[in-house]
Write a protein that holds these residues in place. Structure first.
Motif, PDB file in Angstrom:
ATOM      1  N   UNK A 175     -10.110  30.499  14.738  1.00 54.80           N
ATOM      2  CA  UNK A 175      -8.977  29.697  15.192  1.00 54.80           C
ATOM      3  C   UNK A 175      -8.910  29.553  16.707  1.00 54.80           C
ATOM      4  N   UNK A 176      -9.795  30.249  17.406  1.00 54.25           N
ATOM      5  CA  UNK A 176      -9.720  30.260  18.863  1.00 54.25           C
ATOM      6  C   UNK A 176     -11.003  29.725  19.479  1.00 54.25           C
ATOM      7  N   UNK A 177     -10.843  28.906  20.486  1.00 56.44           N
ATOM      8  CA  UNK A 177     -11.978  28.438  21.280  1.00 56.44           C
ATOM      9  C   UNK A 177     -12.124  29.404  22.457  1.00 56.44           C
ATOM     10  N   UNK A 178     -12.995  30.378  22.298  1.00 59.65           N
ATOM     11  CA  UNK A 178     -13.159  31.411  23.327  1.00 59.65           C
ATOM     12  C   UNK A 178     -14.073  30.865  24.416  1.00 59.65           C
ATOM     13  N   UNK A 179     -13.462  30.456  25.528  1.00 57.15           N
ATOM     14  CA  UNK A 179     -14.219  29.843  26.614  1.00 57.15           C
ATOM     15  C   UNK A 179     -15.121  30.858  27.297  1.00 57.15           C
ATOM     16  N   UNK A 180     -14.646  32.075  27.396  1.00 56.96           N
ATOM     17  CA  UNK A 180     -15.411  33.131  28.040  1.00 56.96           C
ATOM     18  C   UNK A 180     -14.672  34.440  27.923  1.00 56.96           C
ATOM     19  N   UNK A 181     -15.374  35.522  28.235  1.00 54.64           N
ATOM     20  CA  UNK A 181     -14.777  36.848  28.257  1.00 54.64           C
ATOM     21  C   UNK A 181     -14.955  37.424  29.656  1.00 54.64           C
ATOM     22  N   UNK A 182     -13.846  37.832  30.259  1.00 55.14           N
ATOM     23  CA  UNK A 182     -13.895  38.448  31.585  1.00 55.14           C
ATOM     24  C   UNK A 182     -13.730  39.953  31.432  1.00 55.14           C
ATOM     25  N   UNK A 183     -14.455  40.687  32.248  1.00 55.81           N
ATOM     26  CA  UNK A 183     -14.485  42.144  32.115  1.00 55.81           C
ATOM     27  C   UNK A 183     -13.857  42.808  33.331  1.00 55.81           C
ATOM     28  N   UNK A 184     -13.264  43.978  33.086  1.00 53.45           N
ATOM     29  CA  UNK A 184     -12.567  44.686  34.159  1.00 53.45           C
ATOM     30  C   UNK A 184     -12.735  46.192  33.959  1.00 53.45           C
ATOM     31  N   UNK A 185     -12.798  46.908  35.046  1.00 54.38           N
ATOM     32  CA  UNK A 185     -12.822  48.367  35.013  1.00 54.38           C
ATOM     33  C   UNK A 185     -11.560  48.889  34.329  1.00 54.38           C
ATOM     34  N   UNK A 186     -11.721  49.852  33.425  1.00 53.40           N
ATOM     35  CA  UNK A 186     -10.544  50.380  32.740  1.00 53.40           C
ATOM     36  C   UNK A 186     -10.874  51.538  31.828  1.00 53.40           C
ATOM     37  N   UNK A 187     -10.879  51.311  30.517  1.00 55.38           N
ATOM     38  CA  UNK A 187     -11.201  52.386  29.583  1.00 55.38           C
ATOM     39  C   UNK A 187     -12.471  53.118  29.989  1.00 55.38           C
ATOM     40  N   UNK A 188     -13.458  52.346  30.432  1.00 56.09           N
ATOM     41  CA  UNK A 188     -14.733  52.876  30.917  1.00 56.09           C
ATOM     42  C   UNK A 188     -15.117  52.086  32.173  1.00 56.09           C
ATOM     43  N   UNK A 189     -16.085  52.567  32.967  1.00 55.07           N
ATOM     44  CA  UNK A 189     -16.496  51.828  34.165  1.00 55.07           C
ATOM     45  C   UNK A 189     -17.023  50.439  33.820  1.00 55.07           C
ATOM     46  N   UNK A 190     -17.005  49.565  34.820  1.00 55.10           N
ATOM     47  CA  UNK A 190     -17.315  48.148  34.588  1.00 55.10           C
ATOM     48  C   UNK A 190     -18.684  47.934  33.946  1.00 55.10           C
ATOM     49  N   UNK A 191     -19.710  48.660  34.381  1.00 60.85           N
ATOM     50  CA  UNK A 191     -21.037  48.471  33.793  1.00 60.85           C
ATOM     51  C   UNK A 191     -21.021  48.759  32.295  1.00 60.85           C
ATOM     52  N   UNK A 192     -20.269  49.779  31.882  1.00 57.99           N
ATOM     53  CA  UNK A 192     -20.121  50.088  30.462  1.00 57.99           C
ATOM     54  C   UNK A 192     -19.378  48.952  29.747  1.00 57.99           C
ATOM     55  N   UNK A 193     -18.359  48.428  30.408  1.00 57.56           N
ATOM     56  CA  UNK A 193     -17.549  47.360  29.806  1.00 57.56           C
ATOM     57  C   UNK A 193     -18.413  46.140  29.516  1.00 57.56           C
ATOM     58  N   UNK A 194     -19.222  45.750  30.494  1.00 59.05           N
ATOM     59  CA  UNK A 194     -20.100  44.590  30.317  1.00 59.05           C
ATOM     60  C   UNK A 194     -21.069  44.838  29.161  1.00 59.05           C
ATOM     61  N   UNK A 195     -21.715  45.999  29.165  1.00 61.31           N
ATOM     62  CA  UNK A 195     -22.684  46.322  28.115  1.00 61.31           C
ATOM     63  C   UNK A 195     -22.010  46.356  26.736  1.00 61.31           C
TER      64      UNK A 195
END
Length: 310
Positions: free
Chosen positions: A26-46
């Motif tokens: 039901x959603x047109x997901x244009x993109x996903x943006x990542x942010x430092x939080x639960x884990x460091x940013x490199x982990x978030x991206x991976x």
């Protein structure tokens, strides 16, 4: 279809939220943006890339965002999400961590301009990326359709999940949250008041047997379920981030009301607290739509059935 950007700090419930958003169709997901939080940013991206690969949606672009809060030192939640952020569920899945050149806040600005009045931001991590975007281009507040934020604890004071008075996403970058809440953006806040009522139990998970997501959901949530049982005496996984997506899919899952809400950024005991002026003592215009109640049973059914049918 609703045009959305998901802003994530991909741990376990972020991953489940991404799957719900994708499989809802039901959603047109244009993109996903990542942010430092639960884990460091490199982990978030991976982790985000791994979830997209699991869902066969490598076509969705992933943008790197802020790698630290605006002011404070980084805070992570390995005890809740495991050493890799996904409870070890996709440890053998390999992905490229290359991302487009655009910085996540700039991507948000670009898409807000391109899709004026049509763009929904689903924010399920610290609000650093959005704070940077509105500081750079304040006028995007008038271009975005809605911002649905997982964060805060409002009426259930004393029942935070990172301190007695605060929820993790707000606490992890309270200065960013304060900027966003005062930006003029149309915000709907999905707080612990409602998300803690949406518990995914082992019985719910067993309903996914035979689907491509059963192993992932079962394995990834094990550390999460154990943490909830030890900490709160509840054997299940609170679907904080998936509920935030669910409310975009089915707004009638919750009842809401607008109030003036601010964020504490200097209190020794109350840093990160979301303070709602229920009685209008400050006589200020409401700036946040608060989710006050949730049809938890209907949402859990929506979540399970959506993943089950794919």
């Amino acid at each position: 279809m609703e045009k959305v950007i998901l802003d994530v700090d991909t741990g376990i419930d972020d991953a489940l939220a991404i799957l719900l958003a994708i499989e809802s169709k039901q959603l047109n997901i244009l993109g996903i943006t990542t942010v430092n939080g639960n884990v460091p940013l490199d982990y978030v991206v991976k982790n985000t890339k791994k979830v997209l690969k699991l869902a066969d949606r490598n076509d969705i672009p992933v943008y790197r965002g802020a790698n630290r809060p605006l002011i404070r030192e980084s805070l992570h939640e390995f005890a809740v999400h495991g050493d890799d952020g996904l409870g070890g569920a996709l440890v053998n899945l390999t992905v490229s961590t290359e991302c487009p050149d655009s910085f996540a806040p700039d991507y948000i600005i670009q898409q807000a301009r391109k899709h004026t009045g049509e763009l929904t931001l689903i924010m399920v991590g610290p609000l650093t990326n959005l704070a940077l975007a509105v500081r750079k281009e304040p006028e995007i507040a008038n271009k975005i359709k809605q911002v649905v934020v997982m964060g805060g604890v409002v009426s259930e004071g004393g029942k935070g999940n990172i301190s007695p008075t605060a929820e993790f996403n707000i606490y992890a970058d309270a200065e960013a949250a304060k900027i966003v809440f005062h930006s003029g953006l149309p915000i709907k806040l999905v707080s612990l008041d409602v998300t803690m009522k949406t518990f995914l139990t082992i019985e719910d998970i067993e309903k996914l047997q035979g689907t491509k997501y059963y192993d992932f959901v079962l394995t990834s949530t094990e550390i999460y379920r154990n943490f909830s049982y030890e900490k709160y005496g509840q054997n299940g996984s609170a679907l904080h981030d998936p509920l935030t997506v669910g409310i975009v899919l089915e707004p009638s899952l919750v009842t809401t009301r607008k109030y003036f809400v601010d964020v504490e950024t200097s209190g020794e005991l109350t840093y990160g607290q979301t303070i709602c002026d229920y009685r209008n003592i400050w006589n200020k215009e409401p700036n946040v739509e608060i989710c006050e109640s949730v049809d938890a049973e209907r949402f859990i059914s929506l979540f399970i059935n959506t993943l089950k049918d794919n």
